[in-house]
Design a protein around this motif. Structure first.
Motif, short mmCIF file in Angstrom:
data_model
loop_
_atom_site.label_atom_id
_atom_site.label_comp_id
_atom_site.label_asym_id
_atom_site.label_seq_id
_atom_site.Cartn_x
_atom_site.Cartn_y
_atom_site.Cartn_z
N VAL A 29 21.20 -15.68 4.27
CA VAL A 29 20.84 -14.27 3.79
C VAL A 29 21.91 -13.47 2.98
N ALA A 30 21.95 -13.33 1.63
CA ALA A 30 22.93 -12.91 0.91
C ALA A 30 23.41 -11.57 1.34
N ASP A 31 22.30 -10.63 1.26
CA ASP A 31 22.61 -9.32 1.50
C ASP A 31 21.54 -8.76 2.84
N PRO A 32 21.83 -8.79 4.02
CA PRO A 32 21.04 -8.78 5.04
C PRO A 32 20.64 -7.36 5.05
N HIS A 33 21.41 -6.21 4.45
CA HIS A 33 21.07 -4.66 4.72
C HIS A 33 20.34 -4.06 3.50
N ALA A 34 19.89 -5.14 2.64
CA ALA A 34 19.22 -4.64 1.24
C ALA A 34 18.01 -3.84 1.74
N ASN A 35 17.31 -4.25 2.79
CA ASN A 35 16.11 -3.33 2.99
C ASN A 35 16.49 -1.97 3.57
N PHE A 36 17.45 -1.64 3.85
CA PHE A 36 17.70 -0.49 4.40
C PHE A 36 18.63 0.49 3.46
N ARG A 37 18.71 -0.01 2.03
CA ARG A 37 19.28 0.92 1.03
C ARG A 37 18.24 1.52 0.30
N ASN A 38 18.12 3.15 0.22
CA ASN A 38 17.05 3.63 -0.38
C ASN A 38 15.81 3.06 0.00
N ALA A 39 15.67 3.02 1.26
CA ALA A 39 14.40 2.51 1.95
C ALA A 39 13.35 3.14 1.87
N PHE A 40 13.24 4.35 1.33
CA PHE A 40 11.97 5.10 1.11
C PHE A 40 11.71 5.33 -0.64
N ALA A 41 12.38 4.77 -1.43
CA ALA A 41 12.39 4.56 -2.88
C ALA A 41 10.85 4.15 -3.27
N GLY A 42 10.25 4.57 -3.96
CA GLY A 42 8.98 4.40 -4.25
C GLY A 42 7.67 4.45 -3.33
N SER A 43 7.84 5.31 -2.43
CA SER A 43 6.98 5.73 -1.48
C SER A 43 5.78 6.24 -2.02
N GLY A 76 0.86 -1.19 -0.03
CA GLY A 76 -0.07 0.17 0.01
C GLY A 76 0.77 1.37 -0.09
N VAL A 77 2.12 1.30 0.92
CA VAL A 77 2.71 2.53 0.92
C VAL A 77 3.98 2.63 -0.01
N GLY A 78 4.25 1.31 -0.61
CA GLY A 78 5.39 1.50 -1.77
C GLY A 78 6.65 1.24 -1.21
N SER A 79 7.14 1.22 0.11
CA SER A 79 8.40 1.28 0.36
C SER A 79 8.67 0.68 1.77
N VAL A 80 9.99 -0.06 1.96
CA VAL A 80 10.23 -0.52 3.33
C VAL A 80 10.26 0.74 4.24
N GLY A 81 10.92 1.67 3.91
CA GLY A 81 11.16 2.82 4.88
C GLY A 81 9.35 3.23 5.45
N ALA A 82 8.80 3.63 4.42
CA ALA A 82 7.45 4.07 4.75
C ALA A 82 6.67 2.93 5.53
N ALA A 104 12.38 -9.29 3.25
CA ALA A 104 12.75 -8.71 2.09
C ALA A 104 11.55 -8.22 1.35
N ARG A 105 11.58 -7.06 0.75
CA ARG A 105 10.54 -6.52 0.07
C ARG A 105 9.66 -7.22 -1.18
N GLU A 106 10.58 -7.89 -2.13
CA GLU A 106 9.66 -8.25 -3.34
C GLU A 106 9.13 -9.42 -2.82
N GLU A 107 9.54 -10.35 -1.96
CA GLU A 107 9.03 -11.49 -1.47
C GLU A 107 7.61 -11.33 -0.55
N ILE A 108 7.73 -10.20 0.30
CA ILE A 108 6.65 -9.89 1.12
C ILE A 108 5.61 -9.44 0.16
N ASP A 109 5.71 -8.54 -0.77
CA ASP A 109 4.69 -8.16 -1.71
C ASP A 109 4.01 -9.18 -2.25
N ASN A 110 4.46 -10.31 -2.23
CA ASN A 110 3.67 -11.55 -2.94
C ASN A 110 3.29 -12.64 -1.82
#
Length: 627
Positions: free
Chosen positions: A311-325, A166-172, A385-391
């Motif tokens: 988990v290959a990149d555990p900090h992926a969620n926090f890079r550009n966290a608000f992108a796509g909000s 709904g909000v479009g980003s992990v940060g939001a 991870a964002r992509e998996e949560i979305d689905n």
């Protein structure tokens, strides 16, 4: 200064006795007589307002191991007494928390905190409202688990996907979880002030009745429509069924999922209705297991962040966290309803106060649990991870375990989330969603019973729905009301659309009620400044809660960023209209019951009270025909 000494075993009936006995106390002191006039007085239960009745003298209690010394001194500020009384109460030892003991000692009997007759909610007095049933059998432990079991429930494991999409980003998304945390604390403190002023079952019903007294019964009926028509636990049952099917590796077809959901709500109804003691024990056990599971998830999350897992990149969620909000207020308001659903257990004890031992002190004590549970909720969102949560739909907790520990762990967690308790060594499992359904159903049945006791007209008469039939200990009729609506919602809409839509529909009218609750708080502060308030919320917190409620009432009507909302093909504003329609139906129901029918048929409704065989007192309406 007079100094007197009496046994600590002297028990109070009520603080209201103090003003009536003030003259006798002074006379006894002057003559050096014994403390016979104080035999029914407990100093620890009184407050500053009652102390003022001692004609300018203050009562101070200094407890020792076996006795209490009482001093009568010159007048001192009420704030000093409040602090002394608070410290005294904190030193009192908690009673053993035994759900199986229906016998309550005199020290567990309480009277309403508000002495003003104008503040008595509804038709029943405090003694009449709390009569019947199992009595006060919930202590601090059970009440704590009642809150934790609701907060750490279905929402934490099942709403993140719809919130994130709904909000479009992990940060939001994370910011909304923080906002929900703050709003929950504000709401907790507001409900704590009301709950300690009016220690009765019913929650918002009681607080609305105490303030919105005219037109008579209007506030009660409007709340009844929301509590009965939207008080179902269909969402938890759907999540239970979904996780069971994931654990079994089966495709979730519509009727299989519905069949499992129906089975669980019938089981919970008869568990609480026929074996109430067992229901409490199971509810407490599931809540403890929920805490263990969530702690495990939180610890695993921190381990993932250390980089020492698969988990290959555990900090992926926090890079550009608000992108796509999202930039739409509608998206944030709709997502906030789902966040608040996950935190909604903070008011659970307010609904069952008639079953709570020493309710005022217990309610204040258990408020500390919200911080612990809410902090765990925030930490639990870190490693997804964002992509998996979305689905992921409503199985995001199982997804988390798959990311960290692999496929086998994913399926095992589906069993635990769906079958939330365990004996893993013997394959004995219960459901995570099951714990949520048991907790919510327990509280909802008490609210339904309180509405029936107040005289709201229901099919087959109020006496049946207000009773504790058939055991005399638990309100099975109130559970049946809850069962009927839950079954309808489970069978009605498709499960894929039903879950997010149900959360939205439940959230919107609740915000309308919350808005008027906060208005009632400020009205009482203005009109009844001297009313007894064992707890008083800091007013900026109430203002913040009020502003948030107003935003959540307006923003959902603004067009979302995707133009369709999160429940297509349903219109994005439909849940708001459904919520408003339900409350409006309450207004029409009240108008027909109290105004239209009496006017057309020439009669008036005269309230009367009747005590049922199980001790419950119910308000009934006698028809008096005009001559």
């Amino acid at each position: 200064m007079w100094v007197l000494h009496y046994s600590q075993e002297v028990i109070a009936n009520t603080q209201n006795h103090l003003p009536d006995r003030a003259d006798n106390i002074r006379t006894s002191l002057a003559k050096g007589q014994s403390l016979a006039p104080l035999q029914n007085f407990n100093a620890s239960s009184c407050h500053a307002g009652a102390i003022q009745a001692l004609h300018g003298r203050l009562l101070i209690c200094l407890p020792s191991c076996y006795h209490t010394f009482i001093f009568f001194t010159p007048t001192m500020p009420a704030t000093f007494w409040s602090r002394s009384n608070e410290q005294h109460q904190q030193k009192q030892e908690d009673q053993e928390d035994r759900a199986s003991d229906p016998k309550i000692s005199e020290k567990d009997r309480v009277t309403p905190q508000a002495d003003d007759a104008d503040l008595n909610p509804g038709e029943l007095t405090f003694e009449e409202d709390t009569a019947g049933g199992m009595g006060r059998y919930l202590g601090v432990t059970s009440c704590t688990l009642l809150i934790v079991g609701r907060i750490i429930g279905t929402g934490i494991f099942s709403t993140p996907s719809s919130i994130l999409s709904g909000v479009g980003s992990v940060g939001a998304s994370l910011m909304l979880w923080v906002l929900g945390f703050l709003l929950s604390f504000c709401g907790l403190f507001i409900w704590l002030e009301f709950g300690t002023m009016f220690p009765r079952s019913g929650g918002e019903k009681v607080y609305l009745e105490a303030v919105y007294t005219k037109p008579k019964y209007l506030a009660t009926v409007i709340f009844a429509m929301n509590a009965i028509l939207l008080g179902f636990t269909a969402a938890g049952c759907i999540v239970f069924a979904s996780n069971i099917l994931v654990a079994a590796g089966k495709v979730a077809d519509r009727w299989t999922e519905r069949g499992i959901a129906l089975a669980i709500i019938f089981f919970v109804t008869f568990l609480h209705g026929l074996t109430p003691k067992t229901g409490i024990l199971i509810m407490n056990g599931l809540s403890i297991f929920k805490i263990i599971i969530l702690l495990f998830i939180v610890i695993s999350g921190w381990v993932v962040l250390s980089g020492k897992t698969r988990v290959a990149d555990p900090h992926a969620n926090f890079r550009n966290a608000f992108a796509g909000s999202s930039t739409s207020s509608n998206d944030y308001a709709t997502a906030t309803f789902k966040v608040l659903y996950a935190y909604s257990g903070w008011s659970n004890v307010n609904y069952v106060m008639n079953n709570v031992r020493n309710p005022v002190r217990t309610l204040i004590a258990v408020c500390k649990t919200l911080g612990t549970a809410s902090t765990l909720l925030l930490f639990a969102h870190i490693t997804r991870a964002r992509e998996e949560i979305d689905n992921s739909g409503v199985t995001v907790a199982a997804l988390f375990f798959g990311n960290v520990f692999g496929t086998v762990a994913e399926r095992a967690l589906s069993v635990i989330v769906a079958l939330r308790i365990e004996n893993l060594l013997t394959n004995g499992v219960h459901n995570s969603a099951l714990g949520n359904v048991i907790t919510v159903t327990f509280a909802a049945s008490r609210v339904n019973q309180e509405l029936a006791k107040e005289g709201i007209p229901l099919p087959f008469g109020n006496k049946f729905w207000a009773s504790n039939w058939p055991t005399g200990k638990s309100p099975l009729p109130g559970l049946i009301i809850h069962l009927i609506l839950t079954v309808i919602v489970i069978i009605g809409p498709p499960p894929a659309v039903a879950y997010p839509f149900i959360l939205d529909v439940e959230g919107y009218p609740q915000q309308i009620i919350n808005f008027f609750i906060v208005i009632a708080l400020f009205w009482l502060r203005w009109k009844k400044p001297n009313a007894a308030r064992p707890f008083k919320v800091w007013w900026p917190l109430a203002v913040f809660f009020l502003v948030a409620a107003a935003f959540l009432l307006v923003a959902p009507f603004l067009k979302p960023a995707n133009g369709v909302g999160d429940t297509p093909p349903l219109p994005y504003y439909l849940y708001c209209l459904v919520g408003i329609a339900i409350l409006s139906f309450g207004v029409l129901y009240w108008a027909a019951w109290r105004v239209l029918l009496p006017k057309v048929f020439g009669y008036e409704l005269v309230p009367r009270k009747e005590r049922l065989d199980d001790g419950t007192v119910v308000t009934l309406a006698s028809v008096q025909v005009f001559e």
